[in-house]
Design an enzyme around this catalytic site. Structure first.
Site: not given
Ligand code: PLP
Length: 383
Positions: A74, A182, A202-204, A328
């Site tokens: 993402g 999100q 994003s996938g994870h 953190c």
């Molecule tokens: C987790 C997140 C990202 C980043 O995605 P990754 O795949 O972890 O790099 C970007 N924007 C939001 C709102 C997210 O929660």
């Protein structure tokens, strides 16, 4: 950690790979190892799988498959949207409008672009975490090349009026990038409704492994690539495809489409159980973020007079994983810029925890938190 089963309530940070998703991707880590750009049998074997996954992602977010550009995450999708737009807009302006509650993937990219000569307007938010759309209208000028606003906030779960922002962007003819990472899989993400030229995914966060994401680039959106090289992804993102990750992302999107409504209702009921339980048993507790416009799985709670890092450490000792609204860095907790931007007092922000639930979260897990947390808060407040 003690001997009871661990409780994971940090799904907004990442989610476990779903067994069905793992099963779908495994052949692409073993037998089906080809490069999708190769024209021989090994390449052909995987090319179809990549295109099928693209269709599944497109289906979930209601766009055309050719508009899905797979990225490494993402964060890369957000970087690509911002930098690619700035690069494609040379000579037409350098002004970007964003919000004060963006994920670091957008916020830090904007900061760097500012150092490189862009002008950035960051829309303030109210106590509820929502920006003022009149302020957005007023900020747009003839040098504005991009509006970048998230759909749902990762820390509070607050759902921004993304479709309204999209409507303003279309009317004022300014490209709109929406970070929907999100929101995906938790609330409907519909590219037609959002009217965004670009949407980051994003996938994870939805049961696929880490290291796969996508940027939806709607037809007609002017965008330069971030990563140059081969002609993969129709020249929009070079580099040999993460085939197994792409297949997994497709499978996770297919699952999300089938389970979204039911999953959201389940998670919202458990989240409400958690919040009502804590409000009943712990004095001096407030909820951060909008009360209605929010994700079904996220609760951000201020335990006044307690410190988030101590609360998290005590919960961790009991095997409970949650998160603070703070980033953190090198062992020291600094106040969350998101909570600060919402006007939440530093004392309350310092004692704020984020619980983010997932499809696998159970009543028993919530009840375990409810059984332990009141005692932990009382002990830490008096120490
Ligand atoms: C987790 C997140 C990202 C980043 O995605 P990754 O795949 O972890 O790099 C970007 N924007 C939001 C709102 C997210 O929660």
């Amino acid at each position: 950690m003690n001997c009871t089963t661990p409780v994971y309530l940090d799904y907004n940070a990442t989610s476990p790979v779903h067994p069905d998703v793992l099963e779908a991707m495994l052949p692409y880590l073993t037998d089906r190892f080809g490069n999708p750009s190769s024209i021989h049998w090994a390449g052909r074997q995987v090319k179809g799988a990549v295109e099928e996954a693209r269709e599944r992602v497109a289906q979930l977010v209601n766009c055309r498959p050719v508009e899905v550009v797979f990225t490494s995450c993402g964060t890369e999708a957000d970087n690509m949207a911002l930098r690619g737009t700035v690069s494609a807009s040379r000579g037409r302006g350098n002004h970007i409008i964003t919000t004060v509650v963006e994920h670091p993937a957008v916020a830090e990219t904007c900061r760097m672009l500012e150092r490189e000569g862009c002008e950035v307007t960051r829309l303030a938010v109210g106590r509820d975490g929502l920006p003022d759309l009149a302020e957005l209208e007023a900020a747009i000028c003839d040098r504005t090349i991009l509006i970048s606003a998230m759909f749902a906030n990762n820390e509070t779960g607050t759902v921004l009026p993304a479709a309204e922002i999209g409507a303003i962007a279309v009317r004022r003819r300014v490209p709109f990038h929406c970070d929907a990472v999100q929101a995906l899989g938790k609330i409907p993400v519909d590219c037609q409704t959002l009217q965004a030229g670009m949407v980051a995914l994003s996938g994870h966060k939805i049961g696929a492994p880490k290291g796969i994401g996508a940027l939806v680039v709607r037809t007609g959106t002017r965008l330069h690539p971030l990563i140059l090289g081969g002609s993969q992804e129709r020249n929009r993102r070079a580099g040999t495809e993460n085939v197994a990750g792409i297949v997994a992302f497709g499978a996770a999107c297919e699952r999300a489409a089938a389970t979204l409504a039911e999953g959201a209702a389940r998670m919202a009921a458990l989240r409400d159980r958690l919040e009502e339980g804590l409000l009943r048993t712990v004095p001096d507790v407030t909820l951060n973020g909008h009360r209605e416009r929010r994700l079904p799985n996220t609760s951000n709670i201020a335990f006044h007079g307690a410190k988030a890092d101590s609360l998290l450490a005590s919960l961790d000792l009991e095997g409970i994983a949650a998160s603070s609204g703070s980033a953190c860095s090198s062992g020291s907790l600094k106040a969350s810029p998101v909570l600060a931007a919402m006007g939440i007092a530093p004392e309350a922000a310092a004692g704020s925890l984020r619980f983010s639930l997932g499809p696998e979260t159970t009543v028993a897990e919530i009840d375990r938190v409810l059984a332990l947390l009141p005692g932990i808060v009382a002990r830490l407040r008096s120490s």
